[in-house]
Design a protein around this motif. Structure first.
Motif, PDB file in Angstrom:
ATOM      1  N   GLY A 243      10.686   5.677  -1.319  1.00 36.65           N
ATOM      2  CA  GLY A 243      10.837   7.126  -1.478  1.00 36.65           C
ATOM      3  C   GLY A 243      10.808   7.614  -2.907  1.00 36.65           C
ATOM      4  N   SER A 244      10.510   6.717  -3.873  1.00 37.86           N
ATOM      5  CA  SER A 244      10.578   7.160  -5.272  1.00 37.86           C
ATOM      6  C   SER A 244       9.650   8.338  -5.624  1.00 37.86           C
ATOM      7  CB  SER A 244      10.370   5.993  -6.241  1.00 37.86           C
ATOM      8  OG  SER A 244       9.079   5.476  -6.110  1.00 37.86           O
ATOM      9  N   PRO A 245       8.526   8.579  -4.898  1.00 33.39           N
ATOM     10  CA  PRO A 245       7.754   9.788  -5.224  1.00 33.39           C
ATOM     11  C   PRO A 245       8.596  11.074  -5.131  1.00 33.39           C
ATOM     12  CG  PRO A 245       6.434   8.338  -3.861  1.00 33.39           C
ATOM     13  CD  PRO A 245       7.822   7.745  -3.897  1.00 33.39           C
ATOM     14  N   GLY A 246       9.643  11.032  -4.304  1.00 33.25           N
ATOM     15  CA  GLY A 246      10.525  12.190  -4.172  1.00 33.25           C
ATOM     16  C   GLY A 246      11.220  12.559  -5.477  1.00 33.25           C
ATOM     17  N   LEU A 247      11.357  11.581  -6.390  1.00 37.56           N
ATOM     18  CA  LEU A 247      11.987  11.884  -7.688  1.00 37.56           C
ATOM     19  C   LEU A 247      11.225  12.985  -8.423  1.00 37.56           C
ATOM     20  CD1 LEU A 247      12.708   8.234  -8.907  1.00 37.56           C
ATOM     21  CD2 LEU A 247      14.431   9.968  -8.330  1.00 37.56           C
ATOM     22  N   TYR A 248       9.895  12.973  -8.293  1.00 32.72           N
ATOM     23  CA  TYR A 248       9.069  13.942  -9.035  1.00 32.72           C
ATOM     24  C   TYR A 248       9.198  15.345  -8.468  1.00 32.72           C
ATOM     25  CZ  TYR A 248       7.451   9.474 -10.594  1.00 32.72           C
ATOM     26  OH  TYR A 248       7.437   8.198 -11.093  1.00 32.72           O
ATOM     27  N   ALA A 249       9.653  15.434  -7.215  1.00 29.72           N
ATOM     28  CA  ALA A 249       9.872  16.748  -6.606  1.00 29.72           C
ATOM     29  C   ALA A 249      11.225  17.327  -7.013  1.00 29.72           C
ATOM     30  CB  ALA A 249       9.768  16.631  -5.088  1.00 29.72           C
ATOM     31  N   TYR A 250      12.066  16.490  -7.626  1.00 32.22           N
ATOM     32  CA  TYR A 250      13.409  16.922  -8.043  1.00 32.22           C
ATOM     33  C   TYR A 250      13.599  16.712  -9.549  1.00 32.22           C
ATOM     34  CZ  TYR A 250      14.941  17.079  -3.104  1.00 32.22           C
ATOM     35  OH  TYR A 250      15.094  17.368  -1.780  1.00 32.22           O
ATOM     36  N   ALA A 251      12.486  16.640 -10.300  1.00 35.96           N
ATOM     37  CA  ALA A 251      12.570  16.259 -11.714  1.00 35.96           C
ATOM     38  C   ALA A 251      13.520  17.162 -12.495  1.00 35.96           C
ATOM     39  CB  ALA A 251      11.178  16.287 -12.339  1.00 35.96           C
ATOM     40  N   ARG A 252      13.404  18.470 -12.294  1.00 35.59           N
ATOM     41  CA  ARG A 252      14.223  19.383 -13.086  1.00 35.59           C
ATOM     42  C   ARG A 252      15.714  19.167 -12.848  1.00 35.59           C
ATOM     43  NH1 ARG A 252      11.894  24.716 -11.553  1.00 35.59           N
ATOM     44  NH2 ARG A 252      10.334  23.325 -10.680  1.00 35.59           N
TER      45      ARG A 252
ATOM     46  N   ILE B 247       0.812  -1.227   0.000  1.00 38.99           N
ATOM     47  CA  ILE B 247       0.000   0.000   0.000  1.00 38.99           C
ATOM     48  C   ILE B 247       0.841   1.270   0.000  1.00 38.99           C
ATOM     49  CG2 ILE B 247      -1.917  -1.144   1.224  1.00 38.99           C
ATOM     50  CD1 ILE B 247      -1.324   0.793   3.522  1.00 38.99           C
ATOM     51  N   GLY B 248       0.238   2.310  -0.533  1.00 39.56           N
ATOM     52  CA  GLY B 248       0.787   3.658  -0.425  1.00 39.56           C
ATOM     53  C   GLY B 248       2.063   3.911  -1.199  1.00 39.56           C
ATOM     54  N   GLY B 249       2.454   2.970  -2.073  1.00 36.51           N
ATOM     55  CA  GLY B 249       3.722   3.113  -2.783  1.00 36.51           C
ATOM     56  C   GLY B 249       4.868   2.446  -2.042  1.00 36.51           C
ATOM     57  N   GLY B 250       4.634   2.017  -0.806  1.00 35.12           N
ATOM     58  CA  GLY B 250       5.645   1.267  -0.060  1.00 35.12           C
ATOM     59  C   GLY B 250       6.769   2.116   0.492  1.00 35.12           C
ATOM     60  N   GLY B 251       7.601   1.481   1.308  1.00 36.45           N
ATOM     61  CA  GLY B 251       8.738   2.174   1.910  1.00 36.45           C
ATOM     62  C   GLY B 251       8.915   1.782   3.369  1.00 36.45           C
ATOM     63  N   ASN B 252      10.088   2.149   3.913  1.00 35.67           N
ATOM     64  CA  ASN B 252      10.433   1.690   5.264  1.00 35.67           C
ATOM     65  C   ASN B 252       9.430   2.150   6.330  1.00 35.67           C
ATOM     66  OD1 ASN B 252      11.352   4.404   5.078  1.00 35.67           O
ATOM     67  ND2 ASN B 252      13.009   4.059   6.531  1.00 35.67           N
ATOM     68  N   LYS B 253       8.752   3.277   6.104  1.00 36.65           N
ATOM     69  CA  LYS B 253       7.855   3.785   7.149  1.00 36.65           C
ATOM     70  C   LYS B 253       6.662   2.864   7.424  1.00 36.65           C
ATOM     71  CE  LYS B 253      10.631   7.215   7.605  1.00 36.65           C
ATOM     72  NZ  LYS B 253      11.340   7.316   6.340  1.00 36.65           N
ATOM     73  N   LEU B 254       6.323   1.993   6.466  1.00 39.01           N
ATOM     74  CA  LEU B 254       5.198   1.087   6.731  1.00 39.01           C
ATOM     75  C   LEU B 254       5.522   0.116   7.862  1.00 39.01           C
ATOM     76  CD1 LEU B 254       3.588   0.101   3.295  1.00 39.01           C
ATOM     77  CD2 LEU B 254       2.704   1.676   5.017  1.00 39.01           C
TER      78      LEU B 254
END
Ligand SMILES: *Cc1c(COP(=O)(O)O)cnc(C)c1O
Length: 342
Positions: A328-337, A51-58
């Motif tokens: 944490g891959s959603p963070g890539l979209y915050a650093y796209a440029r 769920i939620g895209g996954g990651g250590n916080k789950l």
């Protein structure tokens, strides 16, 4: 008492659907010449969850939600940076558990603009139905969250506050449980991993793993993290303190001292959330050799640390290294440029 028995006593809300896989990385072994030197490189896919895209916080949220539900909470109030993965996964898991979620997001990174403020994790927080409080730079997120919880209480609700990264003793226990999972998997594979390598932000992930290793009679120094938030000495102190809090919560005798905590400060660069050249290269290498995604803030810097350790001879023939993919891959979209410019 055994680690298994101690863990069984704590309330837990299932978010994981079983073990995450361990996979070998032949492309990275080749690219780093590890294969010709007899070094094996593996990943544990904690970015790969249901769920939620996954990651250590789950893993932390399993125990945090267990605790919250036992206290009768109807709302989770979580704090984090603007692009917090913990906030995103708190929102997703609260949705799954039928709880309301409020996020208190502060400006921990000197970045702004549409991409950083609205894409990536922030977009997903909204989709998961969280109510978001955006704080200005310098505001005290902990104080805000606690005041908000009191207000909700006054309105007849019951709020459970989970601070930065979910790295309380209760949350960090999720990674003591993961240490047990890794020990079982490595027995099954017949591989005794020389080191387990991961990023260190709020320190709960390293602390939980180190406490778990201690409880299992293994050497906690085999857990090696790369700090992405604090300078090395502070990261060591906070990781040790949290590991000992986990052991105490689990009722396990023994304590760790600073010499049990293995942390490098070399990948921090100019600070939390600020990209480094080595991070960009590491994210790209793992993506184009293995089809795997890391993130610019945590796992990309930690993977850069692993690459540096391999290049500088930290590992020798017969060693096997396990890189913990923390998501944490959603963070890539915050650093796209930044990625596209390179
Ligand atoms: C939070 C986070 C970490 C760091 O875990 P801590 O327990 O805060 O040290 C590592 N990787 C990702 C992707 C994270 O979101």
């Amino acid at each position: 008492m055994s680690l298994t028995d101690s863990l069984r006593k704590l309330p837990r809300y299932d978010l994981l659907d079983g073990e995450t896989p361990i996979q070998r990385l032949p492309g990275i072994e080749e690219a780093t010449a590890a294969s010709s030197r007899g070094i094996g490189i593996y990943v544990k896919r904690d970015d790969f969850m249901s769920i939620g895209g996954g990651g250590n916080k789950l893993r932390k949220l399993e125990f945090l939600l267990g605790d919250a539900l036992r206290q009768g909470a109807d709302t989770i109030v979580a704090t984090g940076g603007r692009q917090s993965n913990f906030a995103r996964l708190a929102a997703a898991s609260a949705a799954r558990a039928g709880l309301k979620c409020e996020l208190v997001l502060s400006r921990m990174v000197p970045r702004d603009g549409d991409e950083y403020d609205r894409n990536g994790n922030v977009l997903l927080d909204d989709l998961f139905g969280a109510h978001i409080h955006h704080l200005d730079a310098g505001a005290d997120a902990t104080a805000f969250a606690e005041a908000r919880a009191r207000d909700l209480q006054q309105a007849g609700r019951t709020a459970y506050v989970a601070l930065l990264g979910g790295s309380s003793a209760v949350g960090s226990v999720g990674y003591a449980s993961c240490a047990l999972e890794i020990a079982k998997q490595s027995d099954g594979l017949g591989i005794d991993f020389t080191e387990i390598v991961l990023p260190n932000g709020s320190s709960g992930t390293h602390a939980g793993l180190a406490a778990g290793y201690k409880a299992l009679g293994r050497d906690p120094k085999q857990i090696r993290s790369h700090s992405v938030l604090a300078v090395q000495s502070n990261a060591i102190a906070s990781t040790m303190e949290k590991a000992n809090a986990v052991l105490a919560l689990l009722g396990i005798d023994g304590a760790l001292d600073e010499t049990d905590i293995n942390i490098s400060g070399k990948q921090l660069g100019d600070g939390y959330g600020i990209p480094t050249a080595a991070m960009f290269d590491a994210v790209r290498l793992l993506a184009n050799r293995e089809g795997l995604l890391t993130d610019p803030v945590y796992s990309g810097k930690a993977f850069a640390g692993l690459l540096d350790d391999i290049a500088t001879g930290r590992y020798k023939a017969g060693d096997n290294v396990l890189f913990l993919m923390t998501g944490g891959s959603p963070g890539l979209y915050a650093y796209a440029r930044d990625f596209l410019r390179r």
